[in-house]
Scaffold this motif. Structure first.
Motif, PDB file in Angstrom:
ATOM      1  N   GLY A 271       0.778  -1.229   0.000  1.00 49.53           N
ATOM      2  CA  GLY A 271       0.000   0.000   0.000  1.00 49.53           C
ATOM      3  C   GLY A 271       0.810   1.281   0.000  1.00 49.53           C
TER       4      GLY A 271
ATOM      5  N   TYR B 186       7.127   2.310  -4.010  1.00 46.31           N
ATOM      6  CA  TYR B 186       6.848   1.454  -5.154  1.00 46.31           C
ATOM      7  C   TYR B 186       5.355   1.369  -5.409  1.00 46.31           C
ATOM      8  N   GLY B 187       4.964   1.582  -6.653  1.00 43.19           N
ATOM      9  CA  GLY B 187       3.565   1.462  -7.024  1.00 43.19           C
ATOM     10  C   GLY B 187       3.182   0.030  -7.293  1.00 43.19           C
ATOM     11  N   TYR B 188       1.936  -0.147  -7.572  1.00 46.92           N
ATOM     12  CA  TYR B 188       1.421  -1.460  -7.906  1.00 46.92           C
ATOM     13  C   TYR B 188       1.615  -1.730  -9.402  1.00 46.92           C
TER      14      TYR B 188
ATOM     15  N   PHE C 239      -0.014  -3.914 -12.409  1.00 45.47           N
ATOM     16  CA  PHE C 239      -1.234  -4.633 -12.740  1.00 45.47           C
ATOM     17  C   PHE C 239      -1.018  -5.558 -13.937  1.00 45.47           C
TER      18      PHE C 239
ATOM     19  N   THR D  73      -1.198   8.448  -4.511  1.00 42.54           N
ATOM     20  CA  THR D  73      -0.712   7.758  -5.692  1.00 42.54           C
ATOM     21  C   THR D  73      -1.671   8.002  -6.855  1.00 42.54           C
TER      22      THR D  73
ATOM     23  N   TYR E 184      -2.727   6.768 -10.823  1.00 44.01           N
ATOM     24  CA  TYR E 184      -2.632   5.737 -11.838  1.00 44.01           C
ATOM     25  C   TYR E 184      -3.339   6.199 -13.108  1.00 44.01           C
TER      26      TYR E 184
ATOM     27  N   GLY F 132      -4.849  -2.812 -17.728  1.00 41.37           N
ATOM     28  CA  GLY F 132      -4.792  -2.575 -16.300  1.00 41.37           C
ATOM     29  C   GLY F 132      -4.222  -1.201 -16.001  1.00 41.37           C
ATOM     30  N   PRO F 133      -4.532  -0.652 -14.827  1.00 43.55           N
ATOM     31  CA  PRO F 133      -3.975   0.652 -14.451  1.00 43.55           C
ATOM     32  C   PRO F 133      -2.454   0.616 -14.430  1.00 43.55           C
TER      33      PRO F 133
ATOM     34  N   PHE G 258       0.935   2.693 -12.895  1.00 41.87           N
ATOM     35  CA  PHE G 258       1.430   3.660 -11.920  1.00 41.87           C
ATOM     36  C   PHE G 258       2.045   4.861 -12.633  1.00 41.87           C
TER      37      PHE G 258
ATOM     38  N   GLN H 107       3.825   9.022  -7.333  1.00 41.33           N
ATOM     39  CA  GLN H 107       3.435   8.907  -5.932  1.00 41.33           C
ATOM     40  C   GLN H 107       4.173   9.962  -5.123  1.00 41.33           C
TER      41      GLN H 107
ATOM     42  N   GLN I 157      -0.923  -0.468   7.000  1.00 41.45           N
ATOM     43  CA  GLN I 157      -0.598   0.257   5.773  1.00 41.45           C
ATOM     44  C   GLN I 157      -1.765   0.346   4.808  1.00 41.45           C
ATOM     45  N   GLY I 158      -2.688  -0.599   4.911  1.00 38.86           N
ATOM     46  CA  GLY I 158      -3.878  -0.480   4.089  1.00 38.86           C
ATOM     47  C   GLY I 158      -3.705  -0.863   2.639  1.00 38.86           C
ATOM     48  N   ASN I 159      -4.813  -0.967   1.968  1.00 35.61           N
ATOM     49  CA  ASN I 159      -4.824  -1.268   0.540  1.00 35.61           C
ATOM     50  C   ASN I 159      -5.208  -0.031  -0.239  1.00 35.61           C
ATOM     51  N   LEU I 160      -4.912  -0.048  -1.514  1.00 29.80           N
ATOM     52  CA  LEU I 160      -5.325   1.031  -2.387  1.00 29.80           C
ATOM     53  C   LEU I 160      -6.763   0.793  -2.822  1.00 29.80           C
TER      54      LEU I 160
END
Lengths: 115, 114
Positions: free
Chosen positions: A98, A102-104, A106, B34, B36, B43-44, B46, B49, B99-102
């Motif tokens: 999260g 670093y980003g995700y 996909f 962040t 995207y 898909g998205p 990045f 950030q 930290q949680g999810n997006l």
């Protein structure tokens, strides 16, 4: 590096059938997640995993199961497909969970139609 | 639920600078912001950030005021290929512990015209 690989790209199921959507990453990412995207909507989190052997539910987990036996793989199982599960499914992975620098990443998505 | 608010759509012309503002009034102290980009049938991806002040990379700039209750994605000199949906996200603590999810909202659909 292949990044995040999803298979299949397209799938048509009949109501009540089960299937597994595959997701694999080769970046040694700890965190992986599954999203679904319906027309005109953003992505909704289904399940996620912070490491091998650890999974948890997201926003819309009903009707889906996941497991994480290895760092690389995070399959999504539809137990008994319903028309409401018609959607595009995206798998994502990240070095950190999260936050951080670093980003995700996909995958390219699996387009699923349930008839 | 998504914790961000952004315009549903924006129009621009090639060569213009585009600024997309996102509101996140309830951002937590440790949350990052962040952005995207998503093209149709993909898909998205990045983009950028940041945590505070300004961040710049080869694609965009991100401006974050001191109170962090909003952020602005700036795309310099857009082209037709920048037509996409842009998502603003902050870490969501409802899922995944500290930290949680997006969590994604509906994003901003940017249309760039010739």
């Amino acid at each position: 590096n292949a990044g995040v690989t999803q298979t299949p790209k397209f799938q048509v199921l009949k109501t009540g059938q089960s299937m597994t959507l595959q997701c694999a990453q080769d970046m040694n990412h700890e965190y992986m997640s599954w999203y679904r995207q319906d027309p005109g909507m953003g992505l909704r989190l289904i399940h996620y995993s912070v490491g091998a052997g650890i999974t948890d539910q997201g926003e819309v987990p009903n009707g889906y199961n996941v497991s994480r036996s290895t760092t690389e793989d995070f399959p999504l199982r539809l137990l008994s497909a319903a028309p409401s599960q018609t959607s595009v499914y995206f798998c994502a992975s990240s070095y950190t969970h999260g936050q951080g620098a670093y980003g995700y990443t996909f995958g390219s998505g699996t387009r699923l139609t349930v008839v | 639920l998504a914790k961000t608010t952004q315009p549903i759509s924006m129009d621009s012309y090639e060569g213009q600078e585009v600024n997309i503002t996102c509101s996140h009034n309830n951002i937590a102290t440790n949350d990052y912001i962040t952005w995207y980009q998503q093209f149709p049938s993909q898909g998205p991806r990045f983009i950028i950030q940041g945590y505070k002040t300004k961040v710049t990379n080869e694609v965009a700039s991100l401006f974050i005021p001191a109170d962090r209750k909003s952020s602005t994605l700036s795309l310099p000199r857009v082209s037709l290929s920048d037509t996409a949906v842009y998502y603003c996200l902050v870490g969501d603590r409802n899922y995944g512990g500290s930290q949680g999810n997006l969590i994604f909202g509906k994003g901003t659909k940017l249309s760039v015209k010739p």
